[in-house]
Design a protein around this motif. Structure first.
Motif, PDB file in Angstrom:
ATOM      1  N   ASN A 170       6.200  -0.873 -17.043  1.00  0.00           N
ATOM      2  CA  ASN A 170       6.174   0.578 -17.089  1.00  0.00           C
ATOM      3  C   ASN A 170       7.448   1.068 -17.771  1.00  0.00           C
ATOM      4  O   ASN A 170       8.342   0.277 -18.074  1.00  0.00           O
ATOM      5  N   ARG A 171       7.535   2.382 -17.991  1.00  0.00           N
ATOM      6  CA  ARG A 171       8.703   2.936 -18.671  1.00  0.00           C
ATOM      7  C   ARG A 171       9.245   4.129 -17.893  1.00  0.00           C
ATOM      8  O   ARG A 171       8.474   4.898 -17.301  1.00  0.00           O
ATOM      9  N   ALA A 172      10.557   4.265 -17.906  1.00  0.00           N
ATOM     10  CA  ALA A 172      11.188   5.430 -17.290  1.00  0.00           C
ATOM     11  C   ALA A 172      11.160   6.587 -18.278  1.00  0.00           C
ATOM     12  O   ALA A 172      11.630   6.454 -19.410  1.00  0.00           O
ATOM     13  N   ASP A 173      10.612   7.732 -17.853  1.00  0.00           N
ATOM     14  CA  ASP A 173      10.550   8.912 -18.712  1.00  0.00           C
ATOM     15  C   ASP A 173      11.696   9.885 -18.464  1.00  0.00           C
ATOM     16  O   ASP A 173      11.736  10.966 -19.053  1.00  0.00           O
ATOM     17  N   ALA A 174      12.608   9.514 -17.573  1.00  0.00           N
ATOM     18  CA  ALA A 174      13.757  10.375 -17.271  1.00  0.00           C
ATOM     19  C   ALA A 174      14.914   9.477 -16.839  1.00  0.00           C
ATOM     20  O   ALA A 174      14.737   8.279 -16.602  1.00  0.00           O
ATOM     21  N   ASP A 175      16.089  10.064 -16.729  1.00  0.00           N
ATOM     22  CA  ASP A 175      17.261   9.305 -16.298  1.00  0.00           C
ATOM     23  C   ASP A 175      17.245   9.013 -14.813  1.00  0.00           C
ATOM     24  O   ASP A 175      18.052   8.222 -14.327  1.00  0.00           O
ATOM     25  N   LYS A 176      16.343   9.670 -14.073  1.00  0.00           N
ATOM     26  CA  LYS A 176      16.250   9.459 -12.632  1.00  0.00           C
ATOM     27  C   LYS A 176      14.786   9.258 -12.255  1.00  0.00           C
ATOM     28  O   LYS A 176      13.932  10.044 -12.653  1.00  0.00           O
ATOM     29  N   ILE A 177      14.499   8.188 -11.523  1.00  0.00           N
ATOM     30  CA  ILE A 177      13.135   7.906 -11.095  1.00  0.00           C
ATOM     31  C   ILE A 177      13.094   7.753  -9.576  1.00  0.00           C
ATOM     32  O   ILE A 177      14.136   7.638  -8.921  1.00  0.00           O
ATOM     33  N   PHE A 178      11.878   7.727  -9.030  1.00  0.00           N
ATOM     34  CA  PHE A 178      11.665   7.573  -7.591  1.00  0.00           C
ATOM     35  C   PHE A 178      10.578   6.537  -7.372  1.00  0.00           C
ATOM     36  O   PHE A 178       9.566   6.515  -8.076  1.00  0.00           O
ATOM     37  N   VAL A 179      10.779   5.663  -6.372  1.00  0.00           N
ATOM     38  CA  VAL A 179       9.766   4.684  -5.974  1.00  0.00           C
ATOM     39  C   VAL A 179       9.726   4.628  -4.454  1.00  0.00           C
ATOM     40  O   VAL A 179      10.778   4.590  -3.798  1.00  0.00           O
ATOM     41  N   GLY A 180       8.532   4.637  -3.881  1.00  0.00           N
ATOM     42  CA  GLY A 180       8.366   4.490  -2.443  1.00  0.00           C
ATOM     43  C   GLY A 180       7.189   3.586  -2.134  1.00  0.00           C
ATOM     44  O   GLY A 180       6.269   3.438  -2.954  1.00  0.00           O
ATOM     45  N   VAL A 181       7.200   2.955  -0.964  1.00  0.00           N
ATOM     46  CA  VAL A 181       6.092   2.089  -0.557  1.00  0.00           C
ATOM     47  C   VAL A 181       5.777   2.362   0.910  1.00  0.00           C
ATOM     48  O   VAL A 181       6.681   2.474   1.745  1.00  0.00           O
ATOM     49  N   GLY A 182       4.489   2.488   1.226  1.00  0.00           N
ATOM     50  CA  GLY A 182       4.068   2.757   2.598  1.00  0.00           C
ATOM     51  C   GLY A 182       4.094   1.530   3.482  1.00  0.00           C
ATOM     52  O   GLY A 182       4.549   1.582   4.626  1.00  0.00           O
ATOM     53  N   SER A 183       3.596   0.402   2.964  1.00  0.00           N
ATOM     54  CA  SER A 183       3.592  -0.842   3.735  1.00  0.00           C
ATOM     55  C   SER A 183       3.711  -2.023   2.784  1.00  0.00           C
ATOM     56  O   SER A 183       3.359  -1.946   1.606  1.00  0.00           O
ATOM     57  N   GLY A 184       4.216  -3.132   3.314  1.00  0.00           N
ATOM     58  CA  GLY A 184       4.444  -4.313   2.492  1.00  0.00           C
ATOM     59  C   GLY A 184       5.858  -4.339   1.948  1.00  0.00           C
ATOM     60  O   GLY A 184       6.660  -3.433   2.188  1.00  0.00           O
ATOM     61  N   THR A 185       6.179  -5.412   1.229  1.00  0.00           N
ATOM     62  CA  THR A 185       7.490  -5.554   0.587  1.00  0.00           C
ATOM     63  C   THR A 185       7.294  -5.571  -0.918  1.00  0.00           C
ATOM     64  O   THR A 185       6.558  -6.402  -1.450  1.00  0.00           O
ATOM     65  N   LEU A 186       7.971  -4.643  -1.591  1.00  0.00           N
ATOM     66  CA  LEU A 186       7.806  -4.446  -3.024  1.00  0.00           C
ATOM     67  C   LEU A 186       9.127  -4.700  -3.730  1.00  0.00           C
ATOM     68  O   LEU A 186      10.163  -4.148  -3.340  1.00  0.00           O
ATOM     69  N   THR A 193      -2.406   0.955  -4.186  1.00  0.00           N
ATOM     70  CA  THR A 193      -2.346  -0.351  -3.538  1.00  0.00           C
ATOM     71  C   THR A 193      -2.142  -1.415  -4.604  1.00  0.00           C
ATOM     72  O   THR A 193      -2.923  -1.519  -5.551  1.00  0.00           O
ATOM     73  N   LEU A 194      -1.072  -2.199  -4.461  1.00  0.00           N
ATOM     74  CA  LEU A 194      -0.770  -3.283  -5.383  1.00  0.00           C
ATOM     75  C   LEU A 194      -0.942  -4.604  -4.651  1.00  0.00           C
ATOM     76  O   LEU A 194      -0.571  -4.725  -3.481  1.00  0.00           O
ATOM     77  N   THR A 195      -1.501  -5.590  -5.331  1.00  0.00           N
ATOM     78  CA  THR A 195      -1.741  -6.889  -4.692  1.00  0.00           C
ATOM     79  C   THR A 195      -0.974  -7.984  -5.422  1.00  0.00           C
ATOM     80  O   THR A 195      -0.804  -7.952  -6.639  1.00  0.00           O
ATOM     81  N   GLN A 196      -0.550  -8.969  -4.637  1.00  0.00           N
ATOM     82  CA  GLN A 196       0.230 -10.074  -5.184  1.00  0.00           C
ATOM     83  C   GLN A 196      -0.582 -10.921  -6.151  1.00  0.00           C
ATOM     84  O   GLN A 196      -0.052 -11.452  -7.131  1.00  0.00           O
ATOM     85  N   ASN A 197      -1.883 -11.047  -5.900  1.00  0.00           N
ATOM     86  CA  ASN A 197      -2.701 -11.907  -6.765  1.00  0.00           C
ATOM     87  C   ASN A 197      -3.186 -11.189  -8.017  1.00  0.00           C
ATOM     88  O   ASN A 197      -3.881 -11.789  -8.847  1.00  0.00           O
ATOM     89  N   ALA A 252       0.835  -1.206   0.000  1.00  0.00           N
ATOM     90  CA  ALA A 252       0.000   0.000   0.000  1.00  0.00           C
ATOM     91  C   ALA A 252       0.867   1.252   0.000  1.00  0.00           C
ATOM     92  O   ALA A 252       2.031   1.232   0.387  1.00  0.00           O
ATOM     93  N   GLY A 253       0.247   2.345  -0.439  1.00  0.00           N
ATOM     94  CA  GLY A 253       0.950   3.625  -0.438  1.00  0.00           C
ATOM     95  C   GLY A 253       2.116   3.678  -1.398  1.00  0.00           C
ATOM     96  O   GLY A 253       3.145   4.294  -1.099  1.00  0.00           O
ATOM     97  N   VAL A 254       1.960   3.052  -2.570  1.00  0.00           N
ATOM     98  CA  VAL A 254       3.049   3.024  -3.554  1.00  0.00           C
ATOM     99  C   VAL A 254       3.049   4.333  -4.338  1.00  0.00           C
ATOM    100  O   VAL A 254       2.019   4.754  -4.883  1.00  0.00           O
ATOM    101  N   VAL A 255       4.215   4.973  -4.386  1.00  0.00           N
ATOM    102  CA  VAL A 255       4.375   6.262  -5.060  1.00  0.00           C
ATOM    103  C   VAL A 255       5.530   6.167  -6.051  1.00  0.00           C
ATOM    104  O   VAL A 255       6.575   5.573  -5.730  1.00  0.00           O
ATOM    105  N   THR A 256       5.351   6.722  -7.237  1.00  0.00           N
ATOM    106  CA  THR A 256       6.434   6.770  -8.220  1.00  0.00           C
ATOM    107  C   THR A 256       6.542   8.181  -8.796  1.00  0.00           C
ATOM    108  O   THR A 256       5.570   8.943  -8.793  1.00  0.00           O
ATOM    109  N   LYS A 257       7.732   8.486  -9.308  1.00  0.00           N
ATOM    110  CA  LYS A 257       7.957   9.741 -10.027  1.00  0.00           C
ATOM    111  C   LYS A 257       8.818   9.453 -11.248  1.00  0.00           C
ATOM    112  O   LYS A 257       9.759   8.643 -11.182  1.00  0.00           O
TER     113      LYS A 257
END
Length: 225
Positions: free
Chosen positions: A202-218, A191-195, A176-181
């Motif tokens: 997805n595709r990177a639109d820049a040379d630098k990206i960001f990923v964060g997750v609020g809970s769970g293991t991603l 919220t992403l689910t295993q099932n 839950a709480g997955v954020v990307t830039k």
């Protein structure tokens, strides 16, 4: 963590250890670059690329059901510490190596190469074994990279080589709480689910990206040409 294709930013001051497993053999160029300045822990057939490249590892472990005898003999000739285990055992060679490395080298961040390709059951075991470890670990070769973010963690990734795809793969049942830039399809508190793992390709639109997750293991996955 600096890999040939990218730099992954995260808070850590631990030493870095390269584990060399017996799956798809990394390219010579990739292996020579990633092994520079790092302690090397070989797992069974992983000793073969060390021998081929003339790279002396710090340790070798396994049941040696897949490594060539000549490569294991070379390790012994070089006075590399070798631990041999029976083929009939409760743990995989990779699980044994990851556990023993803590006992031998203490706290560290881990890079596992030779983890992809080959049998799916071996890859499945590697992915979930590494996700369960209480340390930073990166599965990497010149074609694919996987690393993990756990609840409350985030990372910025700077690419030296643009990936073909960026995929976010839930390891726990819910992330839950997955954020990307700077991805083509952005997530903001998703919220992403295993099932229903639909945050793939997805595709990177820049040379630098960001990923964060609020809970769970991603698991964060990149593939390259």
């Amino acid at each position: 963590m600096i890999l040939p294709q990218c730099e992954i930013f995260y808070p850590s001051s631990a030493q870095e250890i390269l584990f060399v497993s017996g799956g798809r053999t990394p390219s010579r160029e990739f292996f020579l670059e990633i092994s520079k300045g790092r302690k090397i822990f070989c797992i069974d057939k992983g000793i073969e690329i060390c021998k081929a490249c003339g790279v002396i590892p710090n340790f070798l472990i396994g049941d040696f059901d897949s490594a060539k005898n000549s490569a294991v003999d070379w390790a012994r000739e070089k006075n590399i510490p070798v631990e041999k285990y029976p083929a009939d055992k409760d743990f995989t060679d990779t699980q044994l190596a990851l556990n023993r490395a803590v006992e031998i080298f203490g706290e560290h961040d881990a890079i596992l190469t030779g983890a992809f390709g080959g049998r799916f059951d071996h890859l499945y075991s590697n992915i979930f074994t590494c996700a369960a470890l209480n340390r930073k670990i990166f599965l990497a070769d010149e074609r694919e990279i996987i690393f993990y973010l756990r609840g409350g963690e985030s990372s910025e990734i700077k690419f030296f080589k643009k990936p073909l795809a960026v995929s976010l793969l839930p390891i726990t049942s819910i992330c839950a709480g997955v954020v990307t830039k700077n991805l083509h399809w952005e997530l903001d508190g998703a919220t992403l689910t295993q099932n229903f793992p639909n945050a793939t390709s997805n595709r990177a639109d820049a040379d630098k990206i960001f990923v964060g997750v609020g809970s769970g293991t991603l698991a964060i996955y990149f593939c390259f040409e």
